[in-house]
Scaffold this motif. Structure first.
Motif, PDB file in Angstrom:
ATOM      1  N   ARG A 168       7.614   3.099  11.424  1.00 44.30           N
ATOM      2  CA  ARG A 168       6.167   3.235  11.636  1.00 44.30           C
ATOM      3  C   ARG A 168       5.847   4.182  12.787  1.00 44.30           C
ATOM      4  O   ARG A 168       4.823   4.867  12.770  1.00 44.30           O
ATOM      5  CB  ARG A 168       5.538   1.868  11.921  1.00 44.30           C
ATOM      6  N   ARG A 169       6.726   4.215  13.782  1.00 46.05           N
ATOM      7  CA  ARG A 169       6.498   5.108  14.913  1.00 46.05           C
ATOM      8  C   ARG A 169       6.843   6.556  14.569  1.00 46.05           C
ATOM      9  O   ARG A 169       6.341   7.479  15.208  1.00 46.05           O
ATOM     10  CB  ARG A 169       7.331   4.658  16.115  1.00 46.05           C
ATOM     11  N   ALA A 170       7.689   6.757  13.573  1.00 41.30           N
ATOM     12  CA  ALA A 170       8.178   8.101  13.267  1.00 41.30           C
ATOM     13  C   ALA A 170       7.523   8.745  12.057  1.00 41.30           C
ATOM     14  O   ALA A 170       7.515   9.981  11.948  1.00 41.30           O
ATOM     15  CB  ALA A 170       9.694   8.049  13.059  1.00 41.30           C
ATOM     16  N   LEU A 171       6.988   7.938  11.155  1.00 43.25           N
ATOM     17  CA  LEU A 171       6.507   8.464   9.885  1.00 43.25           C
ATOM     18  C   LEU A 171       5.001   8.234   9.723  1.00 43.25           C
ATOM     19  O   LEU A 171       4.485   7.203  10.155  1.00 43.25           O
ATOM     20  CB  LEU A 171       7.231   7.776   8.720  1.00 43.25           C
ATOM     21  N   PRO A 172       4.323   9.154   9.064  1.00 45.02           N
ATOM     22  CA  PRO A 172       2.935   8.881   8.696  1.00 45.02           C
ATOM     23  C   PRO A 172       2.891   7.916   7.523  1.00 45.02           C
ATOM     24  O   PRO A 172       3.835   7.854   6.725  1.00 45.02           O
ATOM     25  CB  PRO A 172       2.404  10.258   8.291  1.00 45.02           C
ATOM     26  N   GLY A 173       1.842   7.162   7.412  1.00 39.50           N
ATOM     27  CA  GLY A 173       1.749   6.229   6.291  1.00 39.50           C
ATOM     28  C   GLY A 173       0.617   5.250   6.486  1.00 39.50           C
ATOM     29  O   GLY A 173      -0.144   5.320   7.459  1.00 39.50           O
ATOM     30  N   LEU A 174       0.523   4.315   5.563  1.00 37.61           N
ATOM     31  CA  LEU A 174      -0.511   3.294   5.592  1.00 37.61           C
ATOM     32  C   LEU A 174       0.137   1.939   5.823  1.00 37.61           C
ATOM     33  O   LEU A 174       1.081   1.569   5.122  1.00 37.61           O
ATOM     34  CB  LEU A 174      -1.280   3.278   4.264  1.00 37.61           C
ATOM     35  N   THR A 175      -0.387   1.182   6.788  1.00 36.46           N
ATOM     36  CA  THR A 175       0.115  -0.153   7.063  1.00 36.46           C
ATOM     37  C   THR A 175      -0.707  -1.181   6.292  1.00 36.46           C
ATOM     38  O   THR A 175      -1.936  -1.161   6.338  1.00 36.46           O
ATOM     39  CB  THR A 175       0.062  -0.464   8.566  1.00 36.46           C
ATOM     40  N   VAL A 176      -0.009  -2.064   5.593  1.00 36.23           N
ATOM     41  CA  VAL A 176      -0.632  -3.116   4.792  1.00 36.23           C
ATOM     42  C   VAL A 176      -0.060  -4.455   5.254  1.00 36.23           C
ATOM     43  O   VAL A 176       1.147  -4.576   5.471  1.00 36.23           O
ATOM     44  CB  VAL A 176      -0.330  -2.922   3.288  1.00 36.23           C
ATOM     45  N   ARG A 177      -0.915  -5.444   5.403  1.00 36.20           N
ATOM     46  CA  ARG A 177      -0.463  -6.781   5.771  1.00 36.20           C
ATOM     47  C   ARG A 177      -0.441  -7.685   4.537  1.00 36.20           C
ATOM     48  O   ARG A 177      -1.406  -7.706   3.766  1.00 36.20           O
ATOM     49  CB  ARG A 177      -1.362  -7.394   6.845  1.00 36.20           C
ATOM     50  N   TYR A 178       0.639  -8.415   4.391  1.00 37.59           N
ATOM     51  CA  TYR A 178       0.758  -9.351   3.280  1.00 37.59           C
ATOM     52  C   TYR A 178      -0.382 -10.367   3.296  1.00 37.59           C
ATOM     53  O   TYR A 178      -0.941 -10.703   2.241  1.00 37.59           O
ATOM     54  CB  TYR A 178       2.108 -10.068   3.361  1.00 37.59           C
ATOM     55  N   GLU A 179      -0.739 -10.827   4.465  1.00 41.84           N
ATOM     56  CA  GLU A 179      -1.813 -11.817   4.569  1.00 41.84           C
ATOM     57  C   GLU A 179      -3.136 -11.259   4.070  1.00 41.84           C
ATOM     58  O   GLU A 179      -3.923 -11.966   3.430  1.00 41.84           O
ATOM     59  CB  GLU A 179      -1.940 -12.285   6.023  1.00 41.84           C
ATOM     60  N   GLU A 191      -7.856   0.206  -0.652  1.00 39.11           N
ATOM     61  CA  GLU A 191      -7.403   1.024   0.475  1.00 39.11           C
ATOM     62  C   GLU A 191      -6.103   1.751   0.133  1.00 39.11           C
ATOM     63  O   GLU A 191      -5.929   2.932   0.463  1.00 39.11           O
ATOM     64  CB  GLU A 191      -7.207   0.146   1.703  1.00 39.11           C
ATOM     65  N   ILE A 192      -5.202   1.058  -0.546  1.00 41.68           N
ATOM     66  CA  ILE A 192      -3.938   1.676  -0.935  1.00 41.68           C
ATOM     67  C   ILE A 192      -4.186   2.812  -1.936  1.00 41.68           C
ATOM     68  O   ILE A 192      -3.600   3.895  -1.819  1.00 41.68           O
ATOM     69  CB  ILE A 192      -2.986   0.623  -1.531  1.00 41.68           C
ATOM     70  N   CYS A 193      -5.037   2.571  -2.909  1.00 40.56           N
ATOM     71  CA  CYS A 193      -5.333   3.608  -3.905  1.00 40.56           C
ATOM     72  C   CYS A 193      -5.950   4.841  -3.245  1.00 40.56           C
ATOM     73  O   CYS A 193      -5.622   5.980  -3.612  1.00 40.56           O
ATOM     74  CB  CYS A 193      -6.259   3.055  -4.978  1.00 40.56           C
ATOM     75  N   ALA A 194      -6.838   4.625  -2.286  1.00 39.97           N
ATOM     76  CA  ALA A 194      -7.434   5.752  -1.577  1.00 39.97           C
ATOM     77  C   ALA A 194      -6.357   6.555  -0.850  1.00 39.97           C
ATOM     78  O   ALA A 194      -6.378   7.799  -0.840  1.00 39.97           O
ATOM     79  CB  ALA A 194      -8.492   5.258  -0.595  1.00 39.97           C
ATOM     80  N   PHE A 195      -5.414   5.857  -0.246  1.00 38.59           N
ATOM     81  CA  PHE A 195      -4.318   6.530   0.458  1.00 38.59           C
ATOM     82  C   PHE A 195      -3.455   7.328  -0.519  1.00 38.59           C
ATOM     83  O   PHE A 195      -3.006   8.443  -0.203  1.00 38.59           O
ATOM     84  CB  PHE A 195      -3.467   5.498   1.188  1.00 38.59           C
ATOM     85  N   GLY A 197      -4.418   8.552  -3.355  1.00 37.89           N
ATOM     86  CA  GLY A 197      -5.192   9.564  -4.053  1.00 37.89           C
ATOM     87  C   GLY A 197      -5.445   9.268  -5.513  1.00 37.89           C
ATOM     88  O   GLY A 197      -5.591  10.187  -6.326  1.00 37.89           O
ATOM     89  N   VAL A 198      -5.510   7.975  -5.858  1.00 37.36           N
ATOM     90  CA  VAL A 198      -5.849   7.585  -7.226  1.00 37.36           C
ATOM     91  C   VAL A 198      -7.063   6.664  -7.187  1.00 37.36           C
ATOM     92  O   VAL A 198      -7.308   5.983  -6.191  1.00 37.36           O
ATOM     93  CB  VAL A 198      -4.671   6.872  -7.928  1.00 37.36           C
ATOM     94  N   GLU A 199      -7.793   6.650  -8.279  1.00 36.89           N
ATOM     95  CA  GLU A 199      -8.969   5.789  -8.354  1.00 36.89           C
ATOM     96  C   GLU A 199      -8.535   4.338  -8.549  1.00 36.89           C
ATOM     97  O   GLU A 199      -7.618   4.040  -9.319  1.00 36.89           O
ATOM     98  CB  GLU A 199      -9.854   6.235  -9.519  1.00 36.89           C
ATOM     99  N   TRP A 200      -9.189   3.445  -7.841  1.00 40.82           N
ATOM    100  CA  TRP A 200      -8.864   2.029  -7.965  1.00 40.82           C
ATOM    101  C   TRP A 200      -9.165   1.540  -9.374  1.00 40.82           C
ATOM    102  O   TRP A 200     -10.115   1.994 -10.021  1.00 40.82           O
ATOM    103  CB  TRP A 200      -9.678   1.227  -6.959  1.00 40.82           C
ATOM    104  N   ASP A 201      -8.341   0.630  -9.868  1.00 41.46           N
ATOM    105  CA  ASP A 201      -8.506   0.087 -11.208  1.00 41.46           C
ATOM    106  C   ASP A 201      -8.460  -1.434 -11.134  1.00 41.46           C
ATOM    107  O   ASP A 201      -7.511  -2.006 -10.573  1.00 41.46           O
ATOM    108  CB  ASP A 201      -7.399   0.611 -12.131  1.00 41.46           C
ATOM    109  N   ALA A 202      -9.440  -2.087 -11.703  1.00 44.85           N
ATOM    110  CA  ALA A 202      -9.533  -3.548 -11.622  1.00 44.85           C
ATOM    111  C   ALA A 202      -8.359  -4.252 -12.301  1.00 44.85           C
ATOM    112  O   ALA A 202      -8.068  -5.400 -11.975  1.00 44.85           O
ATOM    113  CB  ALA A 202     -10.854  -4.016 -12.238  1.00 44.85           C
ATOM    114  N   SER A 203      -7.683  -3.572 -13.204  1.00 43.92           N
ATOM    115  CA  SER A 203      -6.545  -4.195 -13.890  1.00 43.92           C
ATOM    116  C   SER A 203      -5.410  -4.512 -12.933  1.00 43.92           C
ATOM    117  O   SER A 203      -4.533  -5.329 -13.251  1.00 43.92           O
ATOM    118  CB  SER A 203      -6.037  -3.282 -15.010  1.00 43.92           C
ATOM    119  N   MET A 204      -5.421  -3.926 -11.773  1.00 44.96           N
ATOM    120  CA  MET A 204      -4.389  -4.199 -10.780  1.00 44.96           C
ATOM    121  C   MET A 204      -4.381  -5.670 -10.380  1.00 44.96           C
ATOM    122  O   MET A 204      -3.331  -6.225 -10.038  1.00 44.96           O
ATOM    123  CB  MET A 204      -4.592  -3.335  -9.530  1.00 44.96           C
TER     124      MET A 204
END
Length: 258
Positions: A168-179, A191-195, A197-204
């Protein structure tokens, strides 16, 4: 012309780096028992994202069994590490093409231990850092396994969380919490889909209605929770006095009380 006439080999050009069949894969960097299988099936339910079972790339190796093999590969500018990177890339590409989707995500927890090699193999890779309360991961490993040694289990978790912390200190990315993923799956997956670059889909959010392959040991979670087909609420966070001493510092650094 002189080199050809005398039979002297010309020096090989360095192997091109980053020219991959899959130029920008996504890697989930996480500890064991962090909820990565849940994240996988949610992502795999997206019509554009393929998130297969754990791929275990770090244990997929290339052996050069003769000295002249290594010499031949050296003339091509290929060392052992790059040969393995080519193999890893080919495996991901094959799976992506077979799925017919656009993005591939590998969620193998062991990837956290080789994040530097992933960066070398794929300079344009993207990363999702999945966090969970470290003591929750310890208790999850201990659950139903009275034969497990608590200190050894805490040490196992620490090995992974330290690697994730370093990445996390060395790489760019998105942090997600399990909780957050379990409490607010729609918001978190948006938030993950935005990161990505895809449109969110409710089927997820209805991953149980889709095919994700078998839930088996060593390639992902196989618990009743994941087999239920729906997002289950995370357990309550551990009490501060339940956090092993070896994990207190990283627990605080990750924003959990201890």
């Amino acid at each position: 012309m002189r080199a050809r006439a005398t039979g002297r080999a010309r020096a090989a050009a360095p192997a091109p780096k980053g020219r991959r069949l899959v130029p920008s894969p996504v890697f989930v960097l996480s500890s064991v028992r962090s909820g990565s299988t849940l994240l996988r099936v949610l992502l795999n339910s997206h019509p554009k994202i393929r998130a297969p079972h754990e791929m275990h790339l770090r244990t997929l190796e290339v052996r050069q069994t003769k000295p002249y093999t290594e010499k031949a590969m050296k003339q091509l500018g290929l060392d052992g590490a790059e040969l393995e990177h080519l193999l890893w890339d080919r495996v991901l590409h094959r799976e992506l093409v077979h799925s017919g989707k656009e993005l591939i995500v590998d969620k193998t927890p062991g990837n956290a231990l080789i994040w530097e090699r992933l960066r070398e193999a794929w300079p344009d890779a993207r990363y999702l850092f999945l966090l969970r309360h470290p003591a929750s991961m310890v208790s999850s490993l201990m659950n139903g396994r009275p034969d497990r040694d608590p200190a050894a289990t805490a040490a196992e978790v620490k090995r992974y969380v330290d690697a994730v912390d370093e990445a996390r200190r060395a790489l760019p990315g998105l942090t997600v919490r399990y909780e957050d993923l379990t409490a607010r799956p729609a918001d978190t997956t948006r938030e993950i889909c935005a990161f990505l670059g895809v449109e969110w889909d409710a089927s997820m959010l209805e991953y149980g209605k889709q095919e994700h392959g078998p839930f088996q040991a060593y390639i992902g979670d196989w618990s009743d929770n994941i087999k239920s087909g729906s997002v289950q609420q995370a357990r309550e966070l551990p009490r501060p006095d339940a956090v092993p001493d070896s994990l207190r510092e990283v627990t605080r650094r990750w924003g959990y009380a201890c």
